[in-house]
Scaffold this motif. Structure first.
Motif, mmCIF file in Angstrom:
data_model
loop_
_atom_site.group_PDB
_atom_site.id
_atom_site.type_symbol
_atom_site.label_atom_id
_atom_site.label_comp_id
_atom_site.label_asym_id
_atom_site.label_seq_id
_atom_site.Cartn_x
_atom_site.Cartn_y
_atom_site.Cartn_z
ATOM 1 N N UNK A 1 0.813 -1.226 0.000
ATOM 2 C CA UNK A 1 0.000 0.000 0.000
ATOM 3 C C UNK A 1 0.844 1.273 0.000
ATOM 4 N N UNK A 2 2.056 1.202 0.581
ATOM 5 C CA UNK A 2 2.870 2.410 0.743
ATOM 6 C C UNK A 2 4.311 2.139 0.325
ATOM 7 N N UNK A 3 4.957 3.159 -0.174
ATOM 8 C CA UNK A 3 6.375 3.054 -0.510
ATOM 9 C C UNK A 3 7.200 3.328 0.742
ATOM 10 N N UNK A 4 8.140 2.461 1.027
ATOM 11 C CA UNK A 4 9.038 2.662 2.175
ATOM 12 C C UNK A 4 10.407 2.103 1.840
ATOM 13 N N UNK A 5 11.435 2.722 2.391
ATOM 14 C CA UNK A 5 12.793 2.236 2.129
ATOM 15 C C UNK A 5 13.550 1.900 3.418
ATOM 16 N N UNK A 6 12.869 2.041 4.552
ATOM 17 C CA UNK A 6 13.465 1.699 5.832
ATOM 18 C C UNK A 6 12.397 1.266 6.812
ATOM 19 N N UNK A 7 12.710 0.316 7.673
ATOM 20 C CA UNK A 7 11.763 -0.149 8.701
ATOM 21 C C UNK A 7 12.477 -0.232 10.049
ATOM 22 N N UNK A 8 11.916 0.443 11.047
ATOM 23 C CA UNK A 8 12.374 0.286 12.421
ATOM 24 C C UNK A 8 11.313 -0.518 13.168
ATOM 25 N N UNK A 9 11.659 -1.737 13.544
ATOM 26 C CA UNK A 9 10.735 -2.607 14.275
ATOM 27 C C UNK A 9 10.945 -2.438 15.779
ATOM 28 N N UNK A 10 9.838 -2.386 16.525
ATOM 29 C CA UNK A 10 9.903 -2.130 17.965
ATOM 30 C C UNK A 10 10.503 -3.253 18.785
ATOM 31 N N UNK A 11 10.652 -4.443 18.201
ATOM 32 C CA UNK A 11 11.469 -5.483 18.836
ATOM 33 C C UNK A 11 12.044 -6.389 17.751
#
Length: 329
Positions: free
Chosen positions: A229-239
């Motif tokens: 649904x969205x373009x993203x190039x980075x992910x910060x996961x909470x754990x």
């Protein structure tokens, strides 16, 4: 097997006198105490610990309540608590609440019946007045929801900002956050750190928040939907468990990590070194957190003064393959 009556007979005293020696309760003259101890040694008498617990209302036992023992973060925390408690001859009763308040309250009732000497809470389902009613020392670990009790946590807010800034520094501009449960204090602190850093960078976008609930499978499914649904190039996961889920989602869609989407987790569990590519993470001093909480609880049980009431331990960035540096875009 020798009984307390056998000890009393051999020492030439009453059962009540033997009981006073065993429980160090009441006056017994020195010569009598020596005779009782000698009889105990000769007969190799072992006191009934259940009876002693009922009499003294103490058990050399503590309760440790965790929300989800299947989360790899908690076994290391449990190990630290157990290691320290064993030094002081305490036994640890481990309770897994599954993030359910009813189950947590049920465990609390069981621990009270067992006359535990103290409790370490890594959950936040109980209210402060419910904890006060326990009547035993309590230390809050990892999830500091009750400020009137001693607590040990890591710098969740600062660590989240560090993770978000790291993704920015390697060239990411559309940085998503996989959020933990909204009722969990440390999850919301990590979200706050991410939000504030993104706002400061001028990149804040509410649509890039993904609900992962600290669960690997849920994070994977939610990330799959978000990526479509969205373009993203980075992910910060909470754990870190959610970071693994995000990694699987990205790879399932045929994208590359870190070339297309860089990923960083939070906790520093060993699992992050076993993925392909290896996952970057914000490492908490997990063992140290558990050890400090255990030492605080022992001091509280023994009514010794505390050097400080609340501990906030520093975290550090562990940079691995999932966020290898690239040119700013």
């Amino acid at each position: 097997m020798a009984t307390i009556r056998d000890v009393a007979k051999l020492a030439g005293v009453s059962v009540a006198t033997v009981s006073r020696v065993l429980n160090q309760n009441g006056y017994v003259n020195e010569d009598t105490e020596k005779r009782v101890k000698k009889a105990i040694e000769q007969l190799n008498y072992k006191p009934n610990e259940v009876a002693r617990t009922l009499f003294k209302k103490t058990s050399k036992t503590i309760g440790l309540i965790v929300p989800d023992i299947s989360n790899p973060f908690f076994p290391e925390l449990v190990r630290a608590v157990e290691d320290v408690m064993n030094i002081y001859d305490y036994t640890v009763i481990l309770c897994n609440s599954d993030e359910k308040s009813e189950k947590e309250k049920q465990y609390i009732g069981i621990l009270k019946q067992k006359y535990v000497d103290g409790i370490i809470l890594t959950t936040n389902q109980l209210e402060s007045d419910e904890v006060l009613e326990l009547g035993v020392p309590v230390v809050v670990l990892d999830r500091p929801s009750m400020h009137s009790f001693p607590s040990v946590i890591a710098d969740n807010y600062g660590g989240a900002r560090l993770a978000t800034r790291h993704l920015y520094d390697i060239g990411c501009r559309k940085i998503a956050h996989i959020q933990g449960p909204t009722h969990v204090v440390n999850a919301m602190e990590r979200f706050r750190g991410y939000r504030d850093e993104m706002q400061e960078l001028g990149l804040w976008n509410e649509q890039l928040i993904i609900q992962g609930n600290y669960q690997l499978k849920q994070a994977k499914e939610a990330t799959l939907r978000a990526l479509q649904e969205h373009k993203m190039d980075g992910i910060f996961a909470g754990n870190d468990a959610m970071a693994v889920g995000a990694l699987k989602a990205v790879q399932q869609l045929g994208l590359r990590v870190p070339e297309d989407v860089a990923i960083i987790g939070y906790d520093g569990i060993p699992l992050t070194e076993m993925t392909t590519p290896e996952l970057s993470t914000i490492s908490q001093p997990i063992y140290e957190m558990g050890a400090i909480a255990a030492r605080i609880l022992v001091k509280k049980i023994e009514a010794k003064p505390l050097e400080q009431l609340h501990y906030v331990l520093p975290v550090k960035l562990v940079e691995r393959q999932s966020t290898q540096r690239r040119g700013t875009r």
